[in-house]
Design an enzyme around this catalytic site. Structure first.
Site, mmCIF file in Angstrom:
data_model
loop_
_atom_site.group_PDB
_atom_site.id
_atom_site.type_symbol
_atom_site.label_atom_id
_atom_site.label_comp_id
_atom_site.label_asym_id
_atom_site.label_seq_id
_atom_site.Cartn_x
_atom_site.Cartn_y
_atom_site.Cartn_z
ATOM 1 N N THR A 38 0.867 -1.176 0.000
ATOM 2 C CA THR A 38 0.000 0.000 0.000
ATOM 3 C C THR A 38 0.907 1.230 0.000
ATOM 4 N N ILE A 62 -3.527 -9.439 2.530
ATOM 5 C CA ILE A 62 -3.878 -10.425 3.571
ATOM 6 C C ILE A 62 -5.371 -10.744 3.586
ATOM 7 N N ALA A 84 0.955 -6.605 9.254
ATOM 8 C CA ALA A 84 0.229 -5.868 8.206
ATOM 9 C C ALA A 84 -1.040 -5.228 8.758
ATOM 10 N N THR A 136 -1.502 -2.711 19.377
ATOM 11 C CA THR A 136 -1.154 -1.376 19.885
ATOM 12 C C THR A 136 -1.736 -1.133 21.278
ATOM 13 N N ASP A 137 -1.106 -0.233 22.027
ATOM 14 C CA ASP A 137 -1.668 0.142 23.336
ATOM 15 C C ASP A 137 -2.922 1.014 23.165
ATOM 16 N N GLU A 138 -3.183 1.474 21.934
ATOM 17 C CA GLU A 138 -4.341 2.361 21.732
ATOM 18 C C GLU A 138 -5.661 1.633 21.959
ATOM 19 N N TYR A 163 -9.143 3.443 13.958
ATOM 20 C CA TYR A 163 -7.928 2.609 13.939
ATOM 21 C C TYR A 163 -7.889 1.694 15.165
ATOM 22 N N SER A 164 -7.996 2.284 16.359
ATOM 23 C CA SER A 164 -7.836 1.449 17.560
ATOM 24 C C SER A 164 -8.999 0.478 17.713
ATOM 25 N N LYS A 167 -8.090 -2.419 15.531
ATOM 26 C CA LYS A 167 -7.036 -3.239 16.142
ATOM 27 C C LYS A 167 -7.613 -4.025 17.322
ATOM 28 N N LYS A 202 3.460 10.158 10.340
ATOM 29 C CA LYS A 202 3.492 10.050 11.802
ATOM 30 C C LYS A 202 4.318 11.210 12.360
ATOM 31 N N LEU A 203 4.062 11.543 13.631
ATOM 32 C CA LEU A 203 4.598 12.790 14.187
ATOM 33 C C LEU A 203 6.112 12.978 13.974
ATOM 34 N N ARG A 227 2.557 10.660 24.631
ATOM 35 C CA ARG A 227 2.774 9.345 24.037
ATOM 36 C C ARG A 227 4.027 8.751 24.681
ATOM 37 N N ASN A 262 3.637 15.999 23.231
ATOM 38 C CA ASN A 262 3.983 16.217 21.823
ATOM 39 C C ASN A 262 4.853 17.455 21.626
HETATM 40 P P1 NAD Z 1 3.019 0.776 8.414
HETATM 41 O O1 NAD Z 1 1.788 1.495 8.029
HETATM 42 O O2 NAD Z 1 4.347 1.456 8.322
HETATM 43 O O3 NAD Z 1 3.160 -0.569 7.555
HETATM 44 C C1 NAD Z 1 2.073 -1.411 7.299
HETATM 45 C C2 NAD Z 1 2.498 -2.419 6.237
HETATM 46 O O4 NAD Z 1 1.383 -3.307 6.008
HETATM 47 C C3 NAD Z 1 2.843 -1.780 4.892
HETATM 48 O O5 NAD Z 1 4.005 -2.375 4.353
HETATM 49 C C4 NAD Z 1 1.627 -2.071 4.019
HETATM 50 O O6 NAD Z 1 1.939 -2.196 2.640
HETATM 51 C C5 NAD Z 1 1.170 -3.407 4.604
HETATM 52 N N1 NAD Z 1 -0.262 -3.642 4.382
HETATM 53 C C6 NAD Z 1 -1.283 -2.781 4.623
HETATM 54 N N2 NAD Z 1 -2.446 -3.340 4.256
HETATM 55 C C7 NAD Z 1 -2.153 -4.586 3.797
HETATM 56 C C8 NAD Z 1 -2.933 -5.647 3.296
HETATM 57 N N3 NAD Z 1 -4.267 -5.548 3.172
HETATM 58 N N4 NAD Z 1 -2.309 -6.801 2.930
HETATM 59 C C9 NAD Z 1 -0.949 -6.924 3.043
HETATM 60 N N5 NAD Z 1 -0.173 -5.931 3.485
HETATM 61 C C10 NAD Z 1 -0.761 -4.776 3.871
HETATM 62 O O7 NAD Z 1 2.758 0.252 9.888
HETATM 63 P P2 NAD Z 1 3.763 0.089 11.118
HETATM 64 O O8 NAD Z 1 3.878 1.392 11.805
HETATM 65 O O9 NAD Z 1 4.976 -0.606 10.671
HETATM 66 O O10 NAD Z 1 2.906 -0.861 12.062
HETATM 67 C C11 NAD Z 1 3.018 -2.276 11.983
HETATM 68 C C12 NAD Z 1 2.074 -2.911 12.978
HETATM 69 O O11 NAD Z 1 2.408 -2.461 14.293
HETATM 70 C C13 NAD Z 1 0.600 -2.565 12.759
HETATM 71 O O12 NAD Z 1 -0.154 -3.718 13.010
HETATM 72 C C14 NAD Z 1 0.328 -1.492 13.807
HETATM 73 O O13 NAD Z 1 -1.021 -1.507 14.194
HETATM 74 C C15 NAD Z 1 1.258 -1.921 14.929
HETATM 75 N N6 NAD Z 1 1.719 -0.853 15.823
HETATM 76 C C16 NAD Z 1 2.352 0.246 15.292
HETATM 77 C C17 NAD Z 1 2.835 1.224 16.161
HETATM 78 C C18 NAD Z 1 3.597 2.430 15.646
HETATM 79 O O14 NAD Z 1 3.971 3.295 16.441
HETATM 80 N N7 NAD Z 1 3.880 2.549 14.353
HETATM 81 C C19 NAD Z 1 2.644 1.110 17.543
HETATM 82 C C20 NAD Z 1 1.989 -0.035 18.034
HETATM 83 C C21 NAD Z 1 1.542 -1.000 17.167
HETATM 84 P P1 TYD Z 2 0.990 9.829 15.518
HETATM 85 O O1 TYD Z 2 2.445 9.784 15.179
HETATM 86 O O2 TYD Z 2 0.007 9.952 14.409
HETATM 87 O O3 TYD Z 2 0.703 8.511 16.401
HETATM 88 P P2 TYD Z 2 -0.647 8.119 17.251
HETATM 89 O O4 TYD Z 2 -1.748 8.995 16.857
HETATM 90 O O5 TYD Z 2 -0.875 6.701 16.811
HETATM 91 O O6 TYD Z 2 -0.261 8.236 18.689
HETATM 92 O O7 TYD Z 2 0.754 11.020 16.515
HETATM 93 C C1 TYD Z 2 1.460 11.108 17.731
HETATM 94 C C2 TYD Z 2 0.926 12.315 18.488
HETATM 95 O O8 TYD Z 2 1.281 13.506 17.771
HETATM 96 C C3 TYD Z 2 -0.591 12.341 18.593
HETATM 97 O O9 TYD Z 2 -0.945 12.864 19.867
HETATM 98 C C4 TYD Z 2 -1.027 13.284 17.489
HETATM 99 C C5 TYD Z 2 0.117 14.268 17.410
HETATM 100 N N1 TYD Z 2 0.399 14.854 16.070
HETATM 101 C C6 TYD Z 2 0.534 16.244 15.929
HETATM 102 O O10 TYD Z 2 0.437 17.009 16.898
HETATM 103 N N2 TYD Z 2 0.815 16.739 14.678
HETATM 104 C C7 TYD Z 2 0.933 15.944 13.583
HETATM 105 O O11 TYD Z 2 1.156 16.467 12.446
HETATM 106 C C8 TYD Z 2 0.795 14.518 13.741
HETATM 107 C C9 TYD Z 2 0.921 13.591 12.571
HETATM 108 C C10 TYD Z 2 0.529 14.019 15.011
#
Ligand code: NAD
Ligand code: TYD
Length: 360
Positions: A38, A62, A84, A136-138, A163-164, A167, A202-203, A227, A262
């Site tokens: 994606t 998936i 994924a 996720t903890d969310e 999202y949460s 999940k 992401k932030l 966070r 933040n």
């Molecule tokens: P990301 O968005 O960077 O990557 C997601 C990956 O999944 C991508 O490579 C995308 O191509 C693939 N994908 C999406 N939809 C798909 C589908 N239908 N079939 C196959 N592949 C698909 O996400 P991330 O930040 O690496 O997060 C990975 C996992 O960890 C997720 O399950 C997320 O919920 C969890 N998680 C992330 C964080 C964080 O801070 N990023 C924190 C806690 C948990």
């Molecule tokens: P984010 O990285 O999207 O993670 P999550 O929402 O999953 O915690 O955001 C982290 C924190 O930063 C969240 O409180 C939202 C805030 N944020 C901003 O203030 N500005 C931004 O442009 C973004 C993307 C997030």
């Protein structure tokens, strides 16, 4: 030798996990990476492993039962690590349906295909075959803003964002498979990750990227949301330790012991960028606190997340190792050394997303 089916390995955490695993186990494991590629999936993240004979990439969604069953049929998978997902809260607020599709239906397909491949005629499962679901903890909702409470594995689920909620639903499906079939799985619930290869929606990567080009740094609401930041390599290590040393059927929370508001994060990034940029680098003059811009708050914005990672420490011996001041330096240096990566991922669709998301 274990053969891993990693889903979402072309994303942020998945690609870091694959790097970590090859660094740790070398040729003693095989990894099959299944990813739909994606907007968040990027094979550039895996350039340095793509020619390994013990690595294979399969482009598949998936939610596609036949494609996933075919991977189980052709490879002798004994470990699944399921990353994924659609992972961005803001996108889920704008377009929830794809989150249900991938995160809920996709997890159901992964569980069903693993169960079909691993189940023995008597209803038990092949020995030493394990599924790890990354969550996720969310899912636990939002904590009061006063340092008094933490998320534990026993905290009731109370998700707020689409999202949460998706999940949480996927976690419930994994729990249902464990309870109903004794399906051999674990769930990990992790706090916010940061580090190399994170997509700049992401932030942290968004602020680094904007600051380096002198663009406004959007801070939602009053900037005081909290966070609990975890360096992604520490997370990769935790996942491996849970899968190899954890008790089956258990949930483990993985946190960074690193709560920050933040606005603190934004200020630390500005200060660290200024320290790391040389005086003759023209970008240095662009990086100032004047770029900080408070913008409209996120709808339903969770106030505070914080994990007490006591169970994983006590049972498995894992603790976060990377202090935020060190992790953010490593991250910033990585982005300095990978300008082309950032250019590539921010061309095309990202521009459209950014213009639409931050138009106010
Ligand atoms: P990301 O968005 O960077 O990557 C997601 C990956 O999944 C991508 O490579 C995308 O191509 C693939 N994908 C999406 N939809 C798909 C589908 N239908 N079939 C196959 N592949 C698909 O996400 P991330 O930040 O690496 O997060 C990975 C996992 O960890 C997720 O399950 C997320 O919920 C969890 N998680 C992330 C964080 C964080 O801070 N990023 C924190 C806690 C948990
Ligand atoms: P984010 O990285 O999207 O993670 P999550 O929402 O999953 O915690 O955001 C982290 C924190 O930063 C969240 O409180 C939202 C805030 N944020 C901003 O203030 N500005 C931004 O442009 C973004 C993307 C997030």
């Amino acid at each position: 030798m274990h053969t891993y089916l990693v889903t979402g390995g072309a994303g942020f955490i998945g690609s870091n996990y694959i790097h970590y695993m090859f660094k740790k186990y070398g040729d003693d494991i095989r990894i099959i990476n299944v990813d739909a590629l994606t907007y968040a999936g990027n094979l550039e993240n895996l350039k340095d492993v793509e020619n390994r004979s013990n690595y294979k990439f399969v482009k598949a969604d998936i939610t596609d039962k036949e494609a996933i069953a075919a991977v189980f049929a052709s490879e002798d998978i004994d470990r699944v690590v399921h990353f994924a997902a659609e992972s961005h809260v803001d996108r889920s607020i704008r377009n929830p349906e794809v989150f249900v599709q991938t995160n809920v239906l996709g997890t159901a397909v992964m569980l069903n295909c693993a169960k079909a491949a691993w189940e023995l005629p008597d209803g038990t499962f092949k020995a030493d075959h394990k599924f790890l679901h990354v969550s996720t903890d969310e899912v636990y909702g939002s904590l009061p803003d006063d340092d008094s409470a933490f998320f534990y594995e026993t905290t009731p689920y109370a998700p707020h964002s689409p999202y949460s909620a998706s999940k949480a639903s996927s976690d419930m499906l994994v729990k249902a498979y464990m309870d109903t079939y004794k399906f051999p799985a674990n769930i990990t619930n992790c706090s916010n990750n940061y580090g190399p290869y994170q997509f700049p929606e992401k932030l942290i990567p968004l602020i680094i990227n904007n600051a380096l080009s002198g663009k406004k740094l959007p801070v939602y609401g009053d900037g005081l949301n909290v966070r609990d930041w975890l360096y992604v390599e520490d997370h990769a290590k935790a996942i491996d330790m849970v899968q190899e040393k954890g008790r089956l059927f258990e949930t483990y929370n993985i946190g960074g012991h690193n709560e920050k508001r933040n606005i603190e994060i934004v200020n630390i990034i500005i200060e660290t960028l200024r320290e790391e940029l040389s005086d003759d680098d023209p970008r240095k003059a662009l990086v100032t606190k004047d770029l900080i811009t408070y913008v409209e708050d996120r709808k339903g914005h969770d106030r505070r997340y914080a994990i007490a990672p006591d169970k994983i420490k006590k049972e498995i011996g894992w603790e976060p190792e990377t202090m935020f001041k060190d992790g953010i330096k490593l991250t910033i240096k990585w982005f300095f050394e990978h300008e082309d990566w950032m250019k590539n991922v921010t061309s095309g669709d990202y521009q459209k997303y950014y213009a639409d998301m931050y138009k106010a």
